[in-house]
Design a protein around this motif. Structure first.
Motif, short mmCIF file in Angstrom:
data_model
loop_
_atom_site.label_atom_id
_atom_site.label_comp_id
_atom_site.label_asym_id
_atom_site.label_seq_id
_atom_site.Cartn_x
_atom_site.Cartn_y
_atom_site.Cartn_z
N GLU A 387 21.40 31.17 36.28
CA GLU A 387 21.69 32.42 36.13
C GLU A 387 22.14 33.47 35.62
O GLU A 387 23.94 32.80 35.70
CB GLU A 387 21.03 32.75 37.98
CG GLU A 387 20.64 35.01 37.27
CD GLU A 387 20.58 35.34 38.92
OE1 GLU A 387 20.31 36.55 38.63
OE2 GLU A 387 21.36 34.83 39.51
N LEU A 388 21.76 33.59 34.59
CA LEU A 388 23.54 34.78 33.85
C LEU A 388 23.05 36.34 34.09
O LEU A 388 22.15 37.16 34.58
CB LEU A 388 23.00 34.89 32.44
CG LEU A 388 23.18 35.58 30.85
CD1 LEU A 388 24.81 35.31 31.00
CD2 LEU A 388 23.11 35.47 29.93
N VAL A 389 24.04 37.03 34.48
CA VAL A 389 24.85 37.79 34.63
C VAL A 389 25.88 38.63 34.00
O VAL A 389 26.96 37.59 34.18
CB VAL A 389 25.41 37.65 36.55
CG1 VAL A 389 25.73 39.68 36.67
CG2 VAL A 389 24.35 37.60 38.05
N VAL A 390 25.67 39.17 33.36
CA VAL A 390 26.70 40.42 32.59
C VAL A 390 27.42 41.75 33.35
O VAL A 390 26.54 42.10 33.33
CB VAL A 390 25.68 40.76 30.73
CG1 VAL A 390 26.71 41.23 30.06
CG2 VAL A 390 25.34 39.50 30.50
N GLY A 391 28.68 41.18 32.99
CA GLY A 391 29.12 41.84 33.81
C GLY A 391 30.76 41.39 33.94
O GLY A 391 31.02 40.57 33.55
N GLU A 392 31.62 42.20 35.55
CA GLU A 392 32.71 41.70 35.48
C GLU A 392 32.28 40.45 36.20
O GLU A 392 32.10 40.41 36.93
CB GLU A 392 33.36 43.11 36.17
CG GLU A 392 35.08 43.46 36.35
CD GLU A 392 35.19 44.66 37.13
OE1 GLU A 392 36.33 43.95 37.86
OE2 GLU A 392 34.66 45.39 37.93
N VAL A 393 33.83 40.09 36.28
CA VAL A 393 34.39 38.82 36.41
C VAL A 393 35.01 39.38 37.27
O VAL A 393 36.41 39.89 37.09
CB VAL A 393 34.79 37.65 35.63
CG1 VAL A 393 34.87 36.17 36.66
CG2 VAL A 393 33.62 37.53 34.57
N THR A 394 35.00 39.14 38.80
CA THR A 394 35.67 39.77 39.92
C THR A 394 36.52 38.68 40.47
O THR A 394 37.76 39.08 40.98
CB THR A 394 34.88 40.64 40.95
OG1 THR A 394 34.01 39.57 41.84
CG2 THR A 394 34.49 41.61 40.59
N VAL A 395 36.69 37.66 40.17
CA VAL A 395 37.51 36.82 40.46
C VAL A 395 39.13 36.89 39.68
O VAL A 395 39.02 36.79 38.56
CB VAL A 395 37.18 35.68 40.82
CG1 VAL A 395 35.39 35.77 42.16
CG2 VAL A 395 36.52 35.21 39.19
N GLY A 396 39.83 35.93 40.39
CA GLY A 396 41.06 36.09 39.89
C GLY A 396 40.90 34.39 39.16
O GLY A 396 39.90 33.27 38.85
N PRO A 397 42.27 34.16 38.61
CA PRO A 397 42.57 32.38 37.89
C PRO A 397 42.32 31.81 38.65
O PRO A 397 42.41 32.03 39.84
CB PRO A 397 44.02 32.95 37.33
CG PRO A 397 44.48 34.45 38.07
CD PRO A 397 43.20 35.15 38.81
N HIS A 398 41.40 30.81 38.71
CA HIS A 398 41.49 29.55 39.05
C HIS A 398 40.60 29.30 40.30
O HIS A 398 40.81 28.53 41.24
CB HIS A 398 42.22 29.02 39.39
CG HIS A 398 43.92 28.81 38.81
ND1 HIS A 398 44.07 27.21 37.75
CD2 HIS A 398 45.09 28.52 38.74
CE1 HIS A 398 44.80 27.37 37.02
NE2 HIS A 398 45.98 28.13 37.38
N ALA A 399 39.53 30.66 40.13
CA ALA A 399 38.60 31.08 41.30
C ALA A 399 37.52 29.73 41.15
O ALA A 399 37.45 29.86 39.96
CB ALA A 399 38.73 32.18 41.49
#
Length: 399
Positions: A387-399
């Protein structure tokens, strides 16, 4: 009078993308190992990322195909590659990688004197690892017992800081055992990784449960020349400093190596965006760029790790958003026309996965369609419904 070839960033990125199956994916029937070879190895510290790196460069391969190439067909091998990090490598090219990487000088030890190994001790450990793993698959604990028994108690001293724990001293050179062809990963035993020896007797004499395709033995100089040629074919034009960064090798050593190869007529100087750089001799045919299209690449994908100059590959806002402390690979990235233009993240729940994409540029209608196709392809590779969601990625690196 010889005219120096001038190469633009767009032309260079177009050729790099084409040679790595990013302009057009490898067609059905192309061996998975050929795709990995075109990348000069797939970073496999996170194995699902390696599966995506390979699968997204093909039109049909899935994670099952990557696993079959590794564990059933034995055309891939999981071992320590460039920078001492875990990679998938083509099995038939392991003798070349082993000879070349073993010839790269190591930098100063990051450990204090009372923790580090001497060169004599390091050599003893590598030999012990190879002897212990010859014809066997051992877990890490089993291998540790064998190494200590074959060297001495000093090898088992738990003095090496790692992940809020202390590891035995001998593990400092585990990656060097991989480079020497004394160690690679074997099939898991339950939830535990195992290790085995891929090259008993040295390069070109490979046996790994069943025989691996071997290769001609080569001296370190021959191997390094071939290795630089392969690197420049895939990632050129490049400077010695780019090559050194890719290998985590001393810059002065790389500069001297390029000088020797230039004097021998093995590499050729060009002007890359006005800066002297190198390509393999005679390999000066470049397409008109930039590469067109949208691509999703996972953590530590080869294209972003080796691609230089980094400020060109990560233009504008991407330099701050998609690099972790200046290090490439910490975030999965969205490529638009060959450059990083966003980040993404996938969260799997059972047979479904949600792919969140954060573009840093405005996408055209065509690019939005291509993004949707890339998400569908990622789902195919991972054998999940996306499922595609276009929006902010809120997780940090290596998440």
């Amino acid at each position: 009078m010889t005219t120096t070839v001038r190469i633009t960033w767009d032309a260079a990125s177009a050729r790099r993308a084409r040679r790595q199956f990013l302009t057009g994916p490898a067609t059905t029937g192309t061996p998975v190992a050929e795709v990995v070879g075109a990348m000069l190895g797939a970073h496999a510290q996170v194995f699902s990322a390696a599966e995506l790196s390979v699968g997204m460069r093909t039109d049909a391969a899935t994670r099952a195909d990557v696993r079959a190439a590794l564990w059933d067909e034995r055309t891939l091998i999981k071992t320590y590659g460039p920078r001492g990090t875990v990679h998938l490598l083509p099995a038939r090219e392991l003798p070349l990688f082993s000879a070349a990487l073993s010839a790269v000088p190591t930098g100063p030890s990051p450990f204090p004197p009372d923790v580090r190994l001497t060169e004599e001790q390091a050599g003893q450990v590598v030999t012990a690892i190879g002897d212990a793993l010859d014809g066997r698959c051992l877990t890490l604990d089993e291998l540790s017992e064998e190494v200590v028994a074959r060297t001495g108690p000093w090898a088992g001293d738990r003095v090496m800081p790692a992940f809020q724990d202390l590891w035995p001293r001998w593990r400092q050179v585990m990656h060097r055992a991989g480079w020497a062809g004394a160690l690679c990963f074997g099939p898991n035993r339950g939830r535990k990784a195992t290790y085995t020896r891929p090259l008993p007797g040295g390069p070109g004499k490979a046996t790994y449960t069943r025989p691996l395709p071997g290769g001609p033995e080569a001296g370190p100089g021959d191997a390094l020349a071939a290795f630089v040629h392969r690197y420049l074919h895939t990632y050129g034009p490049a400077t010695p400093q780019y090559f050194a960064r890719w290998l985590a090798a001393p810059s002065g050593w790389a500069t001297a190596l390029f000088g020797e190869l230039a004097a021998a007529g093995r590499i050729e100087e060009v002007l890359f965006e006005g800066t002297p750089a190198w390509v393999a001799a005679g390999d000066t045919d470049f397409p008109q760029g930039p590469p067109r299209g949208v691509r999703l690449l996972p953590y530590f994908d080869a294209y972003v790790i080796a691609g230089q100059p980094r400020e060109r590959l990560f233009p504008g806002a991407a330099y701050e958003r998609a690099l972790g402390g200046g290090q490439a690979g910490n975030y999965p990235v969205l490529l638009v026309d060959g450059v990083v233009a966003g980040v993404w993240h996938q969260r799997r729940r059972g047979r479904r996965t949600t792919v969140t994409v954060e573009p840093l540029v405005r996408l055209t209608a065509r690019q939005e369609r291509e993004l949707g196709e890339q998400v569908e392809r990622a789902g195919e590779v991972l054998e999940a419904t996306p499922e595609l969601v276009v929006g902010e990625v809120t997780v940090g690196p290596h998440a």
